[in-house]
Design an enzyme around this catalytic site. Structure first.
Site, PDB file in Angstrom:
ATOM      1  CB  ILE A 275      -5.515  29.849   2.070  1.00  0.00           C
ATOM      2  CG1 ILE A 275      -4.341  30.618   1.652  1.00  0.00           C
ATOM      3  CG2 ILE A 275      -6.506  30.117   3.330  1.00  0.00           C
ATOM      4  CD1 ILE A 275      -5.579  31.907   1.327  1.00  0.00           C
ATOM      5  CG  ASP A 276      -0.318  29.724   0.923  1.00  0.00           C
ATOM      6  OD1 ASP A 276      -1.641  30.124   0.845  1.00  0.00           O
ATOM      7  OD2 ASP A 276       0.897  29.837   1.461  1.00  0.00           O
TER       8      ASP A 276
ATOM      9  NE  ARG B 144       4.363  32.750   2.865  1.00  0.00           N
ATOM     10  CZ  ARG B 144       3.774  33.199   3.461  1.00  0.00           C
ATOM     11  NH1 ARG B 144       4.276  34.020   4.270  1.00  0.00           N
ATOM     12  NH2 ARG B 144       3.184  32.927   4.915  1.00  0.00           N
TER      13      ARG B 144
HETATM   14  O1  F6P Z   1       0.746  31.528   3.673  1.00  0.00           O
HETATM   15  C1  F6P Z   1      -0.835  31.781   3.831  1.00  0.00           C
HETATM   16  C2  F6P Z   1      -0.846  33.294   3.146  1.00  0.00           C
HETATM   17  O2  F6P Z   1      -2.534  33.460   3.512  1.00  0.00           O
HETATM   18  C3  F6P Z   1      -0.160  33.500   1.760  1.00  0.00           C
HETATM   19  O3  F6P Z   1      -1.140  32.942   0.868  1.00  0.00           O
HETATM   20  C4  F6P Z   1       0.235  34.535   1.495  1.00  0.00           C
HETATM   21  O4  F6P Z   1       1.134  35.454   1.093  1.00  0.00           O
HETATM   22  C5  F6P Z   1       0.182  35.348   3.154  1.00  0.00           C
HETATM   23  O5  F6P Z   1       0.442  34.447   4.373  1.00  0.00           O
HETATM   24  C6  F6P Z   1      -0.174  36.579   3.830  1.00  0.00           C
HETATM   25  O6  F6P Z   1       0.568  36.749   5.071  1.00  0.00           O
HETATM   26  P1  F6P Z   1      -0.265  37.564   5.923  1.00  0.00           P
HETATM   27  O7  F6P Z   1      -1.030  37.216   7.042  1.00  0.00           O
HETATM   28  O8  F6P Z   1       1.065  38.323   6.986  1.00  0.00           O
HETATM   29  O9  F6P Z   1      -0.463  38.809   5.323  1.00  0.00           O
END
Ligand code: F6P
Length: 402
Positions: free
Chosen positions: A149-150, A194
């Site tokens: 989604i980034d 992120r």
């Molecule tokens: O990289 C995709 C993402 O959804 C980022 O936008 C976010 O910071 C991260 O993953 C969150 O990851 P987790 O599932 O480890 O909380």
């Protein structure tokens, strides 16, 4: 049935965090591959599944994905339901460290046990880096599909899941508009991404945000940014908009350049305090900022879990088909990409050096560039997008980076 020259046995895994559209790709791959008479094996929990296999905790034959099992009589046949479901039926895992040679060896052994002709992986930039190293060591025939989604994988205009996340954030902004308006409040909405601001930027524009802060243009919150936001609120109020929606990407750092888990909450507090400070300067235009009411909402993982949008489903179908076509042509080590409105592919030996260089410098591999058309669109719509960007605003231009 289209039968390939070589008997084929392919594997598929989803690596890193989940996102909408993964199951739709799995469906497309199963459909396209079984039409060719191939067998498809689903590796559970990314490369962890290969370790489980190597350790004898599961049987390779049990991993075969067949075109049955999800029937809703008269409505949905076999795997069709997968195109509607978020998450990954294979499970997703964003932990594990295959840079440890012992772990890497277990993964390579597990892969060998499956005796696959080729592997399709769905992952973001981090997964690409990890799997590329394994693929080189194990001489895997590998096709990668970008998902996150980034939307920060280079060489592809779109990553799977991004479009759905833009929709989800856009809907949330709509839903927050009325409570913000009723109370004349400033609502700060913290959005994922992120290290990249694509999601915050595009959803912010689509959702009618007044302020959009992304790490590429606003690396950290400082007085200049807070003043800019407060001045923007003054202008909005002068034009009779008493409330404001502020979108902040989670990658924006605090005033000390440090990442915060809840940067939206901090920003909401700081806007309130800066408003009061400006009011104390005695300048009349700031006097009504004395008691700004701010609130913060962190959207969190809801951004990853909505049913895939029609565009993500279409792209999933195209990505899955392309991956199978590349394997049929024995054109391996490719990243499937979205370019100029259609599916294409890029050799991974072009993609990986860029990703690695950026990772080495702790930089996002595909950030929002200042000349990104959506930046200019936001500026021309009068959205405040941070001080430095505002100062370098260029001439009018439409956003056309679909
Ligand atoms: O990289 C995709 C993402 O959804 C980022 O936008 C976010 O910071 C991260 O993953 C969150 O990851 P987790 O599932 O480890 O909380």
């Amino acid at each position: 049935m289209v039968t390939s020259v070589l008997p084929q046995k392919i594997g598929i895994l989803t690596s890193g965090g989940d996102c909408p559209g993964l199951n739709a790709v799995i469906r497309a791959v199963i459909k396209c591959a079984t039409r060719r008479g191939w067998e498809v094996y689903g590796i559970p929990y990314g490369t962890q599944g290969l370790i489980t296999l190597e350790q004898g905790n599961c049987n390779g034959q049990d991993l075969q994905l067949l075109e049955h099992g999800f029937d809703l009589p008269g409505l949905l046949h076999g795997i069709d339901i997968l195109q509607f479901l978020s998450g990954s039926i294979l499970g997703a895992l964003n932990k594990g460290d295959p840079s440890n040679p012992l772990i890497a060896q277990e993964i390579l052994n597990g892969y060998q046990q499956l005796n696959l002709d080729a592997l399709i992986t769905l992952g973001g930039d981090g997964s690409l880096d990890i799997i590329d190293r394994l693929a080189q060591q194990g001489h895997w025939n590998w096709i990668a599909i970008p998902k996150t989604i980034d939307n920060d994988v280079p060489y592809t205009e779109r990553c799977l899941g991004f479009d759905t996340a833009v929709d989800t954030v856009t809907r949330a902004l709509y839903d927050l508009t009325f409570t913000a308006a009723s109370h004349s409040r400033i609502i700060v909405v913290q959005v994922m991404g992120r290290d990249a601001g694509h999601l915050a930027l595009q959803a912010g524009i689509a959702g009618g945000a007044d302020v959009i802060l992304i790490p590429e243009l606003t690396p950290s919150l400082n007085d200049g940014v807070l003043n800019g936001i407060c001045q923007h609120i003054v202008q909005l109020r002068q034009s009779d908009r008493q409330f404001a929606l502020v979108v902040v990407a989670e990658g924006v750092r605090n005033q000390n350049g440090v990442k915060e888990k809840y940067i939206g909450d901090l920003l909401a507090e700081q806007i309130q305090m800066q408003g009061a400070r400006l009011c104390q300067t005695g300048q009349p235009e700031f006097c009504h900022l004395e008691r700004l009411e701010t609130r913060a909402t962190t959207l969190g993982h809801i951004q990853r879990s909505s049913p895939p949008s029609s565009f993500d489903r279409l792209m999933a179908a195209a990505f899955g088909k392309k991956a199978v076509d590349l394997i049929a042509a024995q054109t391996y080590q490719q990243l499937v990409i979205w370019s100029q409105g259609q599916v294409d592919s890029k050799p991974l030996d072009t993609v990986m050096p860029l990703i690695r260089n950026r990772h080495q410098d702790h930089l996002c591999p595909n950030p929002v560039e200042p000349e990104n058309p959506w930046v200019q669109t936001a500026q021309d719509l009068g959205i405040y997008i941070g001080k430095s960007a505002q100062a370098t605003s260029s001439s009018a231009s439409g956003g056309d980076c679909q």
